[in-house]
Design a protein around this motif. Structure first.
Motif, PDB file in Angstrom:
ATOM      1  N   LEU A   1       0.695  -1.315  -0.115  1.00 29.59           N
ATOM      2  CA  LEU A   1      -0.182  -0.009   0.033  1.00 29.59           C
ATOM      3  C   LEU A   1       1.016   1.301   0.062  1.00 29.59           C
ATOM      4  O   LEU A   1       0.530   2.336  -0.822  1.00 29.59           O
ATOM      5  CB  LEU A   1      -0.883  -0.208   1.319  1.00 29.59           C
ATOM      6  N   TYR A   2       1.993   1.224   0.586  1.00 31.10           N
ATOM      7  CA  TYR A   2       2.795   2.403   1.004  1.00 31.10           C
ATOM      8  C   TYR A   2       3.423   2.877  -0.465  1.00 31.10           C
ATOM      9  O   TYR A   2       3.406   4.013  -0.945  1.00 31.10           O
ATOM     10  CB  TYR A   2       4.009   2.130   2.076  1.00 31.10           C
ATOM     11  N   LYS A   3       3.980   1.556  -1.062  1.00 29.56           N
ATOM     12  CA  LYS A   3       4.528   1.820  -2.300  1.00 29.56           C
ATOM     13  C   LYS A   3       3.636   2.027  -3.463  1.00 29.56           C
ATOM     14  O   LYS A   3       4.045   2.934  -4.379  1.00 29.56           O
ATOM     15  CB  LYS A   3       5.020   0.489  -2.783  1.00 29.56           C
ATOM     16  N   THR A   4       2.396   1.781  -3.442  1.00 32.30           N
ATOM     17  CA  THR A   4       1.459   2.112  -4.488  1.00 32.30           C
ATOM     18  C   THR A   4       0.978   3.467  -4.117  1.00 32.30           C
ATOM     19  O   THR A   4       0.899   4.197  -5.101  1.00 32.30           O
ATOM     20  CB  THR A   4       0.071   1.184  -4.060  1.00 32.30           C
ATOM     21  N   LEU A   5       0.837   3.786  -2.877  1.00 32.89           N
ATOM     22  CA  LEU A   5       0.560   5.558  -2.595  1.00 32.89           C
ATOM     23  C   LEU A   5       1.742   6.307  -3.175  1.00 32.89           C
ATOM     24  O   LEU A   5       1.451   7.295  -3.893  1.00 32.89           O
ATOM     25  CB  LEU A   5       0.347   5.683  -0.950  1.00 32.89           C
ATOM     26  N   TYR A   6       2.996   5.812  -2.806  1.00 32.06           N
ATOM     27  CA  TYR A   6       4.236   6.456  -3.401  1.00 32.06           C
ATOM     28  C   TYR A   6       4.002   6.825  -4.898  1.00 32.06           C
ATOM     29  O   TYR A   6       4.178   8.142  -5.231  1.00 32.06           O
ATOM     30  CB  TYR A   6       5.425   5.922  -2.848  1.00 32.06           C
ATOM     31  N   TRP A   7       3.841   5.722  -5.543  1.00 30.87           N
ATOM     32  CA  TRP A   7       3.941   5.725  -7.085  1.00 30.87           C
ATOM     33  C   TRP A   7       2.755   6.453  -7.672  1.00 30.87           C
ATOM     34  O   TRP A   7       2.696   7.127  -8.748  1.00 30.87           O
ATOM     35  CB  TRP A   7       4.123   4.301  -7.796  1.00 30.87           C
TER      36      TRP A   7
ATOM     37  N   ARG B   1      -4.189  -3.041 -14.097  1.00 36.27           N
ATOM     38  CA  ARG B   1      -5.013  -1.726 -13.194  1.00 36.27           C
ATOM     39  C   ARG B   1      -6.197  -2.642 -12.276  1.00 36.27           C
ATOM     40  O   ARG B   1      -6.436  -1.946 -11.370  1.00 36.27           O
ATOM     41  CB  ARG B   1      -5.792  -1.412 -14.531  1.00 36.27           C
ATOM     42  N   ASN B   2      -6.635  -3.787 -12.513  1.00 41.40           N
ATOM     43  CA  ASN B   2      -7.459  -4.351 -12.054  1.00 41.40           C
ATOM     44  C   ASN B   2      -6.903  -4.762 -10.492  1.00 41.40           C
ATOM     45  O   ASN B   2      -7.712  -4.936  -9.546  1.00 41.40           O
ATOM     46  CB  ASN B   2      -8.305  -5.560 -12.301  1.00 41.40           C
ATOM     47  N   THR B   3      -5.552  -5.061 -10.417  1.00 43.58           N
ATOM     48  CA  THR B   3      -4.920  -5.163  -9.045  1.00 43.58           C
ATOM     49  C   THR B   3      -4.628  -3.836  -8.455  1.00 43.58           C
ATOM     50  O   THR B   3      -4.699  -3.774  -7.217  1.00 43.58           O
ATOM     51  CB  THR B   3      -3.624  -5.849  -9.453  1.00 43.58           C
ATOM     52  N   LEU B   4      -4.391  -2.825  -9.284  1.00 48.57           N
ATOM     53  CA  LEU B   4      -4.110  -1.538  -8.580  1.00 48.57           C
ATOM     54  C   LEU B   4      -5.442  -0.894  -7.895  1.00 48.57           C
ATOM     55  O   LEU B   4      -5.391  -0.280  -7.004  1.00 48.57           O
ATOM     56  CB  LEU B   4      -3.494  -0.808  -9.576  1.00 48.57           C
ATOM     57  N   LEU B   5      -6.415  -0.782  -8.846  1.00 49.02           N
ATOM     58  CA  LEU B   5      -7.825  -0.363  -8.216  1.00 49.02           C
ATOM     59  C   LEU B   5      -8.157  -0.572  -6.829  1.00 49.02           C
ATOM     60  O   LEU B   5      -8.751   0.501  -6.135  1.00 49.02           O
ATOM     61  CB  LEU B   5      -8.931  -0.541  -9.071  1.00 49.02           C
TER      62      LEU B   5
ATOM     63  N   ILE C   1      -5.690   1.410  -4.324  1.00 54.03           N
ATOM     64  CA  ILE C   1      -6.130   2.780  -4.427  1.00 54.03           C
ATOM     65  C   ILE C   1      -7.380   2.929  -3.475  1.00 54.03           C
ATOM     66  O   ILE C   1      -7.468   3.809  -2.600  1.00 54.03           O
ATOM     67  CB  ILE C   1      -6.367   3.363  -5.653  1.00 54.03           C
ATOM     68  N   ALA C   2      -8.486   2.086  -3.748  1.00 55.59           N
ATOM     69  CA  ALA C   2      -9.751   2.216  -2.717  1.00 55.59           C
ATOM     70  C   ALA C   2      -9.299   2.036  -1.435  1.00 55.59           C
ATOM     71  O   ALA C   2      -9.961   2.873  -0.642  1.00 55.59           O
ATOM     72  CB  ALA C   2     -10.628   1.069  -3.235  1.00 55.59           C
ATOM     73  N   ARG C   3      -8.670   1.245  -0.957  1.00 54.97           N
ATOM     74  CA  ARG C   3      -8.212   0.884   0.228  1.00 54.97           C
ATOM     75  C   ARG C   3      -7.320   2.166   0.848  1.00 54.97           C
ATOM     76  O   ARG C   3      -7.541   2.816   2.119  1.00 54.97           O
ATOM     77  CB  ARG C   3      -7.205  -0.136   0.420  1.00 54.97           C
ATOM     78  N   ILE C   4      -6.446   2.799   0.040  1.00 54.47           N
ATOM     79  CA  ILE C   4      -5.797   3.821   0.383  1.00 54.47           C
ATOM     80  C   ILE C   4      -6.723   5.154   0.509  1.00 54.47           C
ATOM     81  O   ILE C   4      -6.450   6.025   1.634  1.00 54.47           O
ATOM     82  CB  ILE C   4      -4.835   4.207  -0.610  1.00 54.47           C
ATOM     83  N   ASN C   5      -7.873   5.265  -0.209  1.00 55.85           N
ATOM     84  CA  ASN C   5      -8.701   6.387  -0.041  1.00 55.85           C
ATOM     85  C   ASN C   5      -9.512   6.036   1.068  1.00 55.85           C
ATOM     86  O   ASN C   5      -9.902   7.100   1.911  1.00 55.85           O
ATOM     87  CB  ASN C   5      -9.785   6.210  -1.182  1.00 55.85           C
ATOM     88  N   GLU C   6      -9.904   4.868   1.624  1.00 50.67           N
ATOM     89  CA  GLU C   6     -10.530   4.547   2.999  1.00 50.67           C
ATOM     90  C   GLU C   6      -9.746   5.265   4.010  1.00 50.67           C
ATOM     91  O   GLU C   6     -10.311   5.768   4.928  1.00 50.67           O
ATOM     92  CB  GLU C   6     -10.910   3.207   3.231  1.00 50.67           C
ATOM     93  N   LEU C   7      -8.475   4.860   4.010  1.00 52.56           N
ATOM     94  CA  LEU C   7      -7.516   5.637   5.076  1.00 52.56           C
ATOM     95  C   LEU C   7      -7.263   6.998   4.920  1.00 52.56           C
ATOM     96  O   LEU C   7      -7.326   7.486   6.035  1.00 52.56           O
ATOM     97  CB  LEU C   7      -6.213   4.641   4.821  1.00 52.56           C
ATOM     98  N   LEU C   8      -7.104   7.435   3.668  1.00 53.12           N
ATOM     99  CA  LEU C   8      -6.661   8.770   3.754  1.00 53.12           C
ATOM    100  C   LEU C   8      -7.405   9.818   3.004  1.00 53.12           C
ATOM    101  O   LEU C   8      -7.177  11.147   3.025  1.00 53.12           O
ATOM    102  CB  LEU C   8      -5.122   8.777   2.858  1.00 53.12           C
ATOM    103  N   ASP C   9      -8.538   9.335   2.566  1.00 55.10           N
ATOM    104  CA  ASP C   9      -9.531  10.085   1.829  1.00 55.10           C
ATOM    105  C   ASP C   9      -8.852  11.104   0.576  1.00 55.10           C
ATOM    106  O   ASP C   9      -8.904  12.082   0.637  1.00 55.10           O
ATOM    107  CB  ASP C   9     -10.182  11.391   2.825  1.00 55.10           C
ATOM    108  N   LEU C  10      -8.127  10.273  -0.005  1.00 55.58           N
ATOM    109  CA  LEU C  10      -6.921  10.863  -0.976  1.00 55.58           C
ATOM    110  C   LEU C  10      -8.071  11.523  -2.151  1.00 55.58           C
ATOM    111  O   LEU C  10      -7.494  12.802  -2.622  1.00 55.58           O
ATOM    112  CB  LEU C  10      -6.253   9.867  -1.748  1.00 55.58           C
TER     113      LEU C  10
END
Length: 75
Positions: free
Chosen positions: A11-17, A36-40, A43-52
Motif C-alpha cells: 500500500l505504501y509503495k502504491t501510494l508513493y507511485w 489496473r484491476n490489481t491496482l484499483l 487505491i480504494a483502500r488507500i482512499n478509505e484510509l486517507l480520503d485521497l
C-alpha cells in the motif's frame, strides 16, 4: 503478521507511485508492473484510509514530499 506487513508495504509503495504519477491509474499500474484491476482495490483502500480523492494537488504534494523525506532517512 508477515502477510499484513507485506500488504502495508504494498500500500505504501502504491501510494508513493500513485502520487508520483499524479494520481494517474494507468501510469501507476505500469510503473508497479501490475494490472489496473490489481491496482484499483489498493487505491480504494488507500482512499478509505486517507480520503485521497478529496485532497487537492498541494496536499498530495505534501504527502509525497513527506514520503520522499522518509525514503532519504532510511537509505
Amino acid at each position: 503478521s508477515a502477510a499484513s506487513d507485506v500488504y502495508k508495504r504494498q500500500l505504501y509503495k502504491t501510494l508513493y507511485w500513485y502520487l508520483r504519477m499524479k494520481r494517474n491509474v494507468a501510469q501507476t499500474a505500469a510503473r508497479l508492473r501490475i494490472h489496473r484491476n490489481t491496482l484499483l482495490p489498493r487505491i480504494a483502500r488507500i482512499n478509505e484510509l486517507l480520503d485521497l480523492d478529496e485532497k487537492d494537488g498541494m496536499e498530495c504534494e505534501r504527502i509525497l514530499m513527506g514520503m520522499e523525506i522518509e525514503k532519504l532517512k532510511s537509505d
